[in-house]
Design an enzyme around this catalytic site. Structure first.
Site, mmCIF file in Angstrom:
data_model
loop_
_atom_site.group_PDB
_atom_site.id
_atom_site.type_symbol
_atom_site.label_atom_id
_atom_site.label_comp_id
_atom_site.label_asym_id
_atom_site.label_seq_id
_atom_site.Cartn_x
_atom_site.Cartn_y
_atom_site.Cartn_z
ATOM 1 N N CYS A 183 0.870 -1.174 0.000
ATOM 2 C CA CYS A 183 0.000 0.000 0.000
ATOM 3 C C CYS A 183 0.910 1.228 0.000
ATOM 4 O O CYS A 183 2.096 1.121 -0.297
ATOM 5 C CB CYS A 183 -0.935 -0.017 1.211
ATOM 6 N N THR A 184 0.379 2.385 0.328
ATOM 7 C CA THR A 184 1.168 3.609 0.227
ATOM 8 C C THR A 184 2.336 3.629 1.206
ATOM 9 O O THR A 184 3.492 3.789 0.819
ATOM 10 C CB THR A 184 0.279 4.842 0.456
#
Length: 262
Positions: A183-184
């Site tokens: 994810c980020t």
């Protein structure tokens, strides 16, 4: 000149005193002229802050003076302008909403793979045990559209609360592979990896530090596009340069919306 230091960081740690922490952290960040968002929940802390390098790093060191936050490891990037309009310190039920209270990362992290190792696996086409690697994007569909790893699995979820049901619907495609959730900045893929382990998918890892740490350590190898971020910069390229330079706390009305609500 890029003079504004941006950090994102999270830590799963029990915070029974989060209500008392809230004004203390707000006052400490405000005194250093920082802007951004700090989320506090019983399960931990999640923060996105920007300001001068001295102020940001000083705030982090002040946080780390509390033994509970000693392991906090921010991801850093730079921008020309302050990408947040104001400072918020908020109390939340979860620092990233999944609606699965049994998932408690503070009780034990899922195994992780660091960026250099993942790059090496992708270069060679398999992990060190010879298993194929399945990259699983745990972000929302609109974020994936900005950029993702080559060949990554994208279930087009609209919000992170949809992730558990998506796993149940697609778990067969993950079996027999080494699954790396990403994810980020690492927070969603950590919860995602724990959830998949609890379902009995044993060869599941999280990408340590998420896409931003991958960019920081190895650049854009095997990644195409940018990485959406929830502030006025809109998205970061693999060299961590910003797509936009909005002097605002909100990109697309509210850059923190997905963090606050999903």
């Amino acid at each position: 000149m890029n003079s504004v230091l941006n950090i994102s960081a999270y830590l799963f740690v029990p915070l029974p005193d989060r209500e008392q922490l809230r004004p203390r952290l707000f006052e400490a960040a405000q005194a250093r002229d920082l802007r951004g968002t700090v989320l506090l929940a019983e399960e931990g802390i999640n923060l996105f802050l920007a300001g001068s390098a001295e102020s940001v790093r000083g705030f982090v060191e002040e946080l780390r003076a509390d033994p509970r936050f000693a392991a906090l490891a921010p991801k850093e990037s730079w921008s020309e302008q302050q990408p947040f309009r104001r400072l918020l310190v908020k109390l939340k039920r979860e620092i990233i909403r999944m609606n699965h209270p049994a998932i408690r990362p503070a009780a034990g992290r899922a195994p992780a793979v660091d960026a250099p190792t993942l790059k090496r696996w992708l270069d060679q086409g398999h992990d060190d045990a010879g298993r194929p690697v399945a990259l699983l994007d745990a972000r929302n569909a609109f974020e994936v559209d900005y950029g993702t790893f080559d060949g990554a699995i994208d279930w087009r979820i609209g919000k992170f609360t949809e992730f558990p049901q998506a796993v149940l619907a697609h778990r067969r495609e993950l079996e027999g592979k080494t699954v790396v959730s990403f994810c980020t900045g690492g927070i969603r893929c950590e919860k995602a990896a724990i959830y998949m382990h609890d379902l009995g998918l044993t060869n599941v890892l999280q990408l340590e530090g998420g896409i931003l740490k991958y960019f920081e350590e190895v650049g854009g190898a095997h990644y195409h596009g940018d990485c959406f971020v929830f502030d006025g910069r809109e998205a970061l390229a693999p060299d961590l340069s910003a797509r936009s330079a909005h002097a605002s706390a909100r990109a697309f009305e509210d850059p923190d919306l997905a963090v606050k609500q999903t």
